[in-house]
Design an enzyme around this catalytic site. Structure first.
Site, PDB file in Angstrom:
ATOM      1  N   TRP A 169       0.904  -1.222   0.531  1.00  0.00           N
ATOM      2  CA  TRP A 169      -0.077   0.236   0.224  1.00  0.00           C
ATOM      3  C   TRP A 169       0.758   1.117  -0.231  1.00  0.00           C
ATOM      4  O   TRP A 169      -0.030   2.137  -0.447  1.00  0.00           O
ATOM      5  CB  TRP A 169      -0.646  -0.113   1.030  1.00  0.00           C
ATOM      6  CG  TRP A 169      -1.873   1.149   1.679  1.00  0.00           C
ATOM      7  CD1 TRP A 169      -2.974   1.394   0.881  1.00  0.00           C
ATOM      8  CD2 TRP A 169      -1.661   2.563   2.131  1.00  0.00           C
ATOM      9  NE1 TRP A 169      -3.021   2.591   1.015  1.00  0.00           N
ATOM     10  CE2 TRP A 169      -2.747   2.817   1.811  1.00  0.00           C
ATOM     11  CE3 TRP A 169       0.007   3.246   2.622  1.00  0.00           C
ATOM     12  CZ2 TRP A 169      -2.467   4.600   2.804  1.00  0.00           C
ATOM     13  CZ3 TRP A 169      -0.028   3.913   2.748  1.00  0.00           C
ATOM     14  CH2 TRP A 169      -1.001   4.975   3.274  1.00  0.00           C
ATOM     15  N   HIS A 170       2.133   0.995   0.680  1.00  0.00           N
ATOM     16  CA  HIS A 170       2.978   2.342   0.919  1.00  0.00           C
ATOM     17  C   HIS A 170       3.244   2.617  -0.214  1.00  0.00           C
ATOM     18  O   HIS A 170       4.365   3.929  -0.802  1.00  0.00           O
ATOM     19  CB  HIS A 170       3.941   2.496   1.973  1.00  0.00           C
ATOM     20  CG  HIS A 170       3.181   2.146   3.071  1.00  0.00           C
ATOM     21  ND1 HIS A 170       2.965   1.221   4.042  1.00  0.00           N
ATOM     22  CD2 HIS A 170       3.429   3.179   4.071  1.00  0.00           C
ATOM     23  CE1 HIS A 170       1.975   1.821   4.953  1.00  0.00           C
ATOM     24  NE2 HIS A 170       2.834   3.100   4.964  1.00  0.00           N
ATOM     25  N   GLY A 171       4.200   1.686  -1.068  1.00  0.00           N
ATOM     26  CA  GLY A 171       4.499   1.888  -2.736  1.00  0.00           C
ATOM     27  C   GLY A 171       4.590   1.093  -3.587  1.00  0.00           C
ATOM     28  O   GLY A 171       4.734  -0.068  -2.940  1.00  0.00           O
TER      29      GLY A 171
END
Length: 504
Positions: free
Chosen positions: A340-342
């Site tokens: 989700w963060h990247g």
């Protein structure tokens, strides 16, 4: 538009004045509410479109699809139809997120894996700011409508305000429709006490961002840019300072967002609760980015079976089966949280790292051991009190947990796996026992004192909603506190930088 910019310093008072001018206009409550919500949408779109107006098309499309899906789900003649409309909205939102955030990464990785040139297949599109945040907020609405936790709204203006509310639009908290949407469906009155507390929380957030995070970033960015020439002690100091940078940056944003929302009569959920005072990694994750961890808990972990999975009758060892499902579910949510963060393998590694830290706690059944605040005791009447200092055992547990978190932030900060590997090798070199590189006394003394100040205030205020929740203090002390923090912002604030979580 940045919270720590001149533009926002002009934008916020103007929006505040117009918003409440509408709120106290001599018109019907229904018209007043609709006009206020419409103005929130306009102001939020101006705020968001300040970076790139093209991003507005995407958030408007996401909002419209989610609003429409809510009506279709609510009016579906059968459960299967409702499930189909819910799934359709989830697919649309996740497809948009995947295209903008992950497509180029996975196409490139696939090409490298099989030795295929994929340059012509790459989209090379700009990642819209905060797309992960408002996408998850939109998803929660359709899922909650399907679960019958909230009625679908026909008020499209209120819904667009819920998705685009500017204080928390770019980096959260990720609000649930069950909490935020009803606030846009009811008339709001200005509360002086709530507004003043909002200003205090904004001041506290600005202190953490401008004085702590931005100054830490000066050192951290310089070291990471030349990490292959630095000593182990310098790399260690940079890792510790990044730990405070990302906390000051992200929790500072959340404080400013929550405080700003209070000015408009809106209550947002708490997103951080003194995570660096945690005694184990499970407690850390109950206190860090609370809106995201609870989102994954409610919409991923529990649907997978959570901590109480159903055991098929054919299973011979139910206890072992339950443990396996809990472990599986834990790894799933941490890996999903990482990605989700990247789009980077380091984020997946960061998620896996924390899942591994969780594993012993799950197997020992100790993952909910620390629910209360640290350094507390219960008297004979069952009332909880705070101690000024932690016990030696609590101190040890907090230091160990903090060290594990620092190591995790190294994984998070690395640009790729090769950089991560090299950084860790050089960190645990014998040079870790040498004196680290320091820029100058004028830089590091104020910074270290500021970190100590922030940590001390949060320790003493750990049962309060934020560090400057001093409403019960005598008024001369309150005003002296405001003046001191304003001086700190002006005199030792670092160079303005983007908020770290804007990239997510």
């Amino acid at each position: 538009m940045l919270f720590n910019s001149l533009e926002f310093a002009i934008f916020l008072p103007l929006v505040f004045l117009i918003y409440w001018a509408i709120g106290y206009a001599k018109i019907s409550d229904t018209l007043k509410l609709r006009l206020q919500n419409a103005f929130v949408v306009i102001a939020s779109y101006v705020f968001y479109g300040w970076w790139d107006w093209r991003f507005l098309l995407l958030i408007a499309f996401t909002s419209f699809c989610s609003w429409g899906s809510g009506l279709l789900i609510g009016n579906a003649p059968t459960q299967n139809k409702a499930k189909a409309w819910t799934a359709a909205n989830i697919v649309i939102n996740l497809a948009i997120l995947a295209i903008f955030k992950y497509y180029d990464f996975f196409v490139s990785e696939f090409g490298q894996l099989f030795g295929i040139s994929t340059a012509s297949l790459l989209l090379r599109i700009i990642l819209p700011v905060g797309i992960s945040f408002y996408t998850f907020q939109a998803l929660s609405y359709s899922i909650d409508v399907y679960r019958k936790k909230i009625e679908p709204t026909k008020d499209i203006i209120a819904f667009f305000a819920f998705i685009a509310f500017f204080p928390q639009l770019v980096a959260g908290p990720i609000e649930r429709a069950t909490n935020l949407l009803p606030q846009f469906l009811t008339n709001r009155k200005f509360s002086y006490d709530q507004g003043v507390d909002g200003m205090r929380q904004i001041l506290w957030g600005l202190f953490k961002k401008i004085v702590i995070a931005d100054n830490c970033a000066t050192y951290v960015d310089q070291v990471w840019a030349t990490y292959d020439t630095q000593t182990g002690s310098t790399l260690l100091l940079a890792a510790i300072l990044f730990t405070f940078q990302i906390y000051g940056d992200f929790s500072g944003y959340s404080d400013i967002a929550i405080g700003t929302a209070k000015l408009f009569g809106i209550k947002l959920m708490r997103n951080f609760n003194n995570p660096y005072f945690s005694r184990d990694i499970a407690e850390f994750w109950r206190r860090w980015h609370i809106s995201l961890t609870t989102w994954f808990r409610d919409y991923v972990y529990i649907p997978l079976g959570g901590s109480r999975p159903e055991v098929p009758a054919s299973v011979k060892n139910p206890d072992r089966y339950k443990k396996w499902i809990i472990v599986r579910n834990t790894f799933v949510i941490f890996l999903v949280s990482g990605i989700w963060h990247g789009a980077n393998w380091t984020f997946l590694a960061w998620g896996a790292y924390h899942a591994l830290l969780f594993l012993p706690l799950i197997l020992l059944g100790a993952n909910r051991k620390y629910i209360n605040q640290v350094a507390t005791y219960t008297d004979a009447n069952g009332k909880e009190h705070l101690r000024l200092l932690p016990t030696w055992r609590e101190t040890l547990y907090m230091l160990v947990t903090f060290a594990l978190v620092v190591l995790g932030w190294i994984i998070f900060r690395a640009e790729n796996m090769l950089m991560l590997s090299n950084y860790l090798q050089m960190l645990f070199d014998s040079s870790i026992f040498t004196t680290p590189f320091l820029i100058s006394r004028k830089f590091y003394i104020p910074l270290f004192l500021s970190i100590l100040t922030m940590s001390s205030i949060e320790w003493l205020q750990r049962t309060k909603s934020h560090g400057l929740d001093i409403r019960s203090f005598y008024w001369p002390f309150r005003w002296l506190t405001y003046i001191i923090f304003a001086i700190l912002l002006l005199c030792i604030g670092g160079l303005p930088t983007n908020f770290v979580y804007f990239q997510f």
